[in-house]
Design a protein around this motif. Sequence first.
Motif, short mmCIF file in Angstrom:
data_model
loop_
_atom_site.label_atom_id
_atom_site.label_comp_id
_atom_site.label_asym_id
_atom_site.label_seq_id
_atom_site.Cartn_x
_atom_site.Cartn_y
_atom_site.Cartn_z
N GLN A 189 0.82 -1.21 0.00
CA GLN A 189 0.00 0.00 0.00
C GLN A 189 0.85 1.27 0.00
OE1 GLN A 189 -3.85 -0.65 2.60
NE2 GLN A 189 -2.15 -1.74 3.58
N LYS A 190 2.18 1.08 -0.17
CA LYS A 190 3.13 2.18 -0.20
C LYS A 190 3.15 2.98 1.10
CE LYS A 190 2.92 2.64 -5.22
NZ LYS A 190 2.75 3.54 -6.38
N GLN A 191 2.84 2.28 2.20
CA GLN A 191 2.97 2.88 3.53
C GLN A 191 4.34 2.45 4.07
OE1 GLN A 191 -1.34 1.33 4.44
NE2 GLN A 191 -0.84 2.83 6.03
N TYR A 192 5.36 3.16 3.58
CA TYR A 192 6.73 2.68 3.77
C TYR A 192 7.21 2.74 5.21
CZ TYR A 192 6.58 3.11 -1.29
OH TYR A 192 6.23 2.99 -2.62
N ALA A 193 6.86 3.77 5.93
CA ALA A 193 7.29 3.86 7.33
C ALA A 193 6.70 2.72 8.15
CB ALA A 193 6.89 5.21 7.93
N GLU A 194 5.42 2.45 7.92
CA GLU A 194 4.74 1.36 8.63
C GLU A 194 5.34 0.01 8.24
OE1 GLU A 194 3.31 3.80 7.03
OE2 GLU A 194 1.82 4.77 8.35
N ALA A 195 5.69 -0.12 6.96
CA ALA A 195 6.29 -1.37 6.49
C ALA A 195 7.64 -1.61 7.15
CB ALA A 195 6.45 -1.32 4.97
N ILE A 196 8.47 -0.58 7.21
CA ILE A 196 9.79 -0.71 7.83
C ILE A 196 9.65 -1.10 9.30
CG2 ILE A 196 11.86 0.56 8.54
CD1 ILE A 196 11.47 2.21 5.90
N SER A 197 8.71 -0.48 9.97
CA SER A 197 8.47 -0.81 11.37
C SER A 197 8.04 -2.27 11.53
CB SER A 197 7.40 0.12 11.95
OG SER A 197 7.10 -0.24 13.28
N ALA A 198 7.12 -2.71 10.67
CA ALA A 198 6.62 -4.08 10.77
C ALA A 198 7.72 -5.09 10.48
CB ALA A 198 5.45 -4.27 9.81
N PHE A 199 8.51 -4.85 9.45
CA PHE A 199 9.59 -5.79 9.11
C PHE A 199 10.67 -5.78 10.19
CE2 PHE A 199 8.23 -4.92 4.55
CZ PHE A 199 7.64 -6.17 4.38
N SER A 200 10.94 -4.63 10.76
CA SER A 200 11.95 -4.54 11.82
C SER A 200 11.53 -5.34 13.05
CB SER A 200 12.19 -3.08 12.21
OG SER A 200 12.70 -2.34 11.12
N GLN A 201 10.22 -5.40 13.30
CA GLN A 201 9.71 -6.14 14.45
C GLN A 201 9.94 -7.64 14.31
OE1 GLN A 201 8.21 -5.06 17.44
NE2 GLN A 201 9.10 -3.13 16.75
N VAL A 202 10.09 -8.12 13.09
CA VAL A 202 10.33 -9.55 12.91
C VAL A 202 11.61 -9.96 13.64
CG1 VAL A 202 10.82 -11.39 11.24
CG2 VAL A 202 9.11 -9.63 10.70
N ALA A 203 12.69 -9.21 13.42
CA ALA A 203 13.96 -9.54 14.07
C ALA A 203 13.90 -9.31 15.57
CB ALA A 203 15.09 -8.71 13.46
N LEU A 204 13.19 -8.27 15.99
CA LEU A 204 13.13 -7.95 17.41
C LEU A 204 12.32 -8.97 18.19
CD1 LEU A 204 12.54 -4.07 17.21
CD2 LEU A 204 14.63 -5.26 17.92
N LYS A 205 11.21 -9.41 17.62
CA LYS A 205 10.31 -10.34 18.32
C LYS A 205 10.63 -11.80 18.06
CE LYS A 205 6.26 -7.27 18.30
NZ LYS A 205 4.85 -7.12 17.82
N PHE A 206 11.19 -12.09 16.87
CA PHE A 206 11.38 -13.49 16.48
C PHE A 206 12.79 -13.69 15.91
CE2 PHE A 206 7.05 -11.96 15.54
CZ PHE A 206 6.34 -12.66 16.51
N PRO A 207 13.80 -13.60 16.76
CA PRO A 207 15.19 -13.64 16.29
C PRO A 207 15.61 -14.96 15.64
CG PRO A 207 15.09 -13.75 18.68
CD PRO A 207 13.72 -13.40 18.22
N GLN A 208 14.80 -16.00 15.78
CA GLN A 208 15.10 -17.30 15.16
C GLN A 208 14.23 -17.57 13.94
OE1 GLN A 208 17.77 -18.90 16.34
NE2 GLN A 208 17.90 -17.25 17.85
N SER A 209 13.47 -16.60 13.52
CA SER A 209 12.53 -16.81 12.42
C SER A 209 13.24 -17.05 11.09
CB SER A 209 11.61 -15.60 12.28
OG SER A 209 10.80 -15.72 11.11
#
Length: 222
Positions: free
Chosen positions: A74-94
């Motif tokens: 949806q070209k909501q880039y700031a929200e996308a970066i935040s969501a993708f960054s949370q993957v590493a923060l919350k799920f470091p073994q993903s």
Amino acid sequence: ENFDVAIAAYRKVLSLNPRSDVADDAQYAIGHALVKKGEYAKSIPEFDKLMEQFTSSEWLDDAQFEKGVCYLSQKQYAEAISAFSQVALKFPQSPTLSDALYHIGLSDEGAGEPQKALEAYQKLIQTYPQSEQKVNAYFRMGDIHHKEKRYKEAAPAFESVLSYKSELIPEAEFKLADCYFQQNDYARAERHYQQVVSRGANAEWVKEAQARLSWIKAHPKP
């Protein structure tokens, strides 16, 4: 695929037995089906519901990643970066970590931050050398440098793409040839333009390659 029928079936599972062992599977599947339908705005709350109600689900990292995909689409880039960054923060073994990092790079590009994108792609290459996204990261790095006319920096990135089996090879070869041509390295440019013509993957690239080859032939080195 009839996603609407599938979504209705998953909702029925949740309605009949919201505490069943497959309830989290159904909740994730609803969000995922909506992504497949291209209904990204509707997908996000479904993934949020999964993460709020099924905190032990095996699908949590996938849901977090797909939230990022929804925002990016949806070209909501700031929200996308935040969501993708949370993957590493919350799920470091993903297993989605390298994918998330690659999509951070794409989001940075979309947001008009090519330097940040380059940093994300470089981090991916260094941190996840076995990732399937590595070749895509090399291509994106080459493309960023090429667009900004940093041909010397673009060339090795495109060269790296050629070392993989990838559908990106024809475009990488065409742009690599241009990198060498712009640096007056006509011998290498000629070699890669010949490959472009030989592959015949894109009519416009072939036409441009043939024109450049004719120019090189008409301007031999002294």
